[in-house]
Design an enzyme around this catalytic site. Structure first.
Site, PDB file in Angstrom:
ATOM      1  N   LYS A 115       0.316  -1.296   0.120  1.00 41.09           N
ATOM      2  CA  LYS A 115      -0.114   0.025   0.298  1.00 41.09           C
ATOM      3  C   LYS A 115       0.958   1.545   0.140  1.00 41.09           C
ATOM      4  O   LYS A 115       0.278   2.127   0.198  1.00 41.09           O
ATOM      5  CB  LYS A 115      -0.556  -0.126   0.871  1.00 41.09           C
ATOM      6  CG  LYS A 115      -1.960  -1.216   0.875  1.00 41.09           C
ATOM      7  CD  LYS A 115      -2.510  -1.558  -0.057  1.00 41.09           C
ATOM      8  CE  LYS A 115      -3.141  -2.459   0.080  1.00 41.09           C
ATOM      9  NZ  LYS A 115      -4.729  -2.301  -1.243  1.00 41.09           N
ATOM     10  N   SER A 130      -2.591 -12.329   4.183  1.00 44.34           N
ATOM     11  CA  SER A 130      -3.380 -12.590   3.469  1.00 44.34           C
ATOM     12  C   SER A 130      -2.187 -12.897   1.996  1.00 44.34           C
ATOM     13  O   SER A 130      -2.209 -13.353   1.127  1.00 44.34           O
ATOM     14  CB  SER A 130      -3.599 -11.017   2.906  1.00 44.34           C
ATOM     15  OG  SER A 130      -2.378 -10.542   2.906  1.00 44.34           O
TER      16      SER A 130
END
Length: 391
Positions: free
Chosen positions: A111, A335
């Site tokens: 991110k 994840s």
């Protein structure tokens, strides 16, 4: 005669290496874009052919020298993450499993790319101004950390909204980077955080700006411009499958757009939680894979570019994340475990033998120490007593 020939060959090799070093250093100052990356790759491939037995490919020089020796801002260090071949946890896979180590970004997640892109592009459009605009954004954690880093570096006030179910480490990191945090009820998931962010923006009026990571095209744009070209160059274009979890949809969409423009036969596989299989047509539900499975299909994901959607359970994702730490030395988030688990399952298919799968390791494991991923270790560590030392 043999000794003389060897000396000449060594001299040529040294000259070639020096040439490549200077070429790489010069390329370091070029803007990062698909065109720039492609031109640099072609140039280095040409040099590689001339180098003969050296076989110096673009992956050896492509991004090691792209980061400045001394950066002027933390944002200058975003991107150019390495690839890692997984060898210990991949038993049964006939395909080679390669991990894109986005956990090695300045703030330890993929991110960081969109945190920079969304703020930088909004600045260029004149939508926001440092010292004047308050940025507001809902987050499951990693985007918020990235935005807090960039906001601090550029001089913005930042308010983040996040479901209370996300890890404690995320809360601390937001505040350590100077952001204000507002928590929302866990049962409402990301929809609750989004609604709260919208309410905050409305209350602040014209001086507030919501970046909207789930709908912002600058999210997709940065991955098409950087992540995709990096993978293409690092693999010398040898990639059969690109696989990743879907949070905002930016990574899978932007990266795949570039890679498929270079190889139309490459397949894209999206990963979602088995407990919340919305991309597969199911209903949203609670799960433990933080960062993906928002409970809705984000506008940023282009489902036409996705060839297959795979479901991974929270239990399988956490089990693989733990194995990656203890067997590969890769400390990563839940994840990441989901992505690697899915990649191995794909690699077991008969038609995948000898193929290459590149999957994304989105974030570093240290921000998951207080979650179910490491709950047993955390409790054990809290209760561990000092042993006697005889002096």
């Amino acid at each position: 005669v043999t000794a003389s020939a060897d000396c000449q060959r060594i001299s040529r090799m040294r000259r070639t290496i020096l040439f490549l070093a200077f070429a790489g250093a010069a390329a370091a100052f070029a803007p990062i874009s698909p065109m720039a990356v492609g031109a640099r790759s072609n140039s280095l491939q040409s040099v590689s052919k001339r180098a003969g037995s050296l076989k110096v490919g673009p992956q050896m020089m492509a991004y090691n020298l792209e980061h400045p020796k001394i950066a002027n801002s933390i944002t200058d260090l975003i991107g150019r993450t390495p690839l890692l071949k997984l060898t210990k946890v991949t038993k049964g896979s006939g395909a080679e499993i390669i991990a894109k180590m986005e956990s090695m970004q300045p703030c330890s997640s993929v991110k960081d790319r969109i945190g920079y892109s969304m703020i930088d592009e909004a600045e260029k459009r004149g939508d926001i101004t440092p010292g004047k605009t308050t940025l507001v954004e809902p987050t499951s954690g990693n985007t918020g950390i990235a935005l807090a880093m960039v906001a601090a570096a550029k001089g913005y006030d930042l308010i983040l909204t996040m479901p209370e179910s996300m890890s404690l480490e995320r809360r601390v990191m937001f505040k350590a980077l100077g952001a204000k945090l507002v928590l929302t009820p866990a049962p409402l998931a990301m929809k609750g955080a989004i609604k709260k962010a919208e309410d905050i923006k409305a209350s602040l009026g014209a001086d507030a700006y919501m970046l909207q990571q789930f709908n912002n095209p600058d999210n997709v744009k940065i991955h098409e411009a950087t992540t995709g070209p990096e993978i293409w160059e690092q693999t010398d274009g040898n990639i059969d499958v690109f696989l990743g979890g879907v949070g905002t949809g930016g990574t899978i969409t932007g990266t795949s757009k570039f890679l498929k423009s270079m190889n139309k036969d490459m397949k894209t596989i999206a990963v979602e939680p088995a407990e919340s299989p919305v991309m597969s047509g199911g209903k949203p539900g609670p799960h433990k894979i933080q960062g993906i499975g928002a409970g809705f299909i984000p506008n940023n994901i282009d489902m036409d570019i996705v060839d297959e959607v795979m479901q991974v359970s929270s239990a399988d994702a956490m089990a693989m994340a733990r194995r990656l730490a203890t067997e590969e030395g890769v400390l990563c988030g839940i994840s990441s475990g989901a992505a690697v688990h899915a990649a191995i399952e794909v690699g077991k298919r008969p038609e995948m033998k000898g193929k290459r799968i590149v999957c994304v390791i989105p974030s570093f494991g240290e921000r998951y120490l207080s979650t179910a991923l490491f709950a047993d270790i955390l409790e054990e560590s809290k209760n561990q007593a000092a042993e006697e030392v005889v002096m």
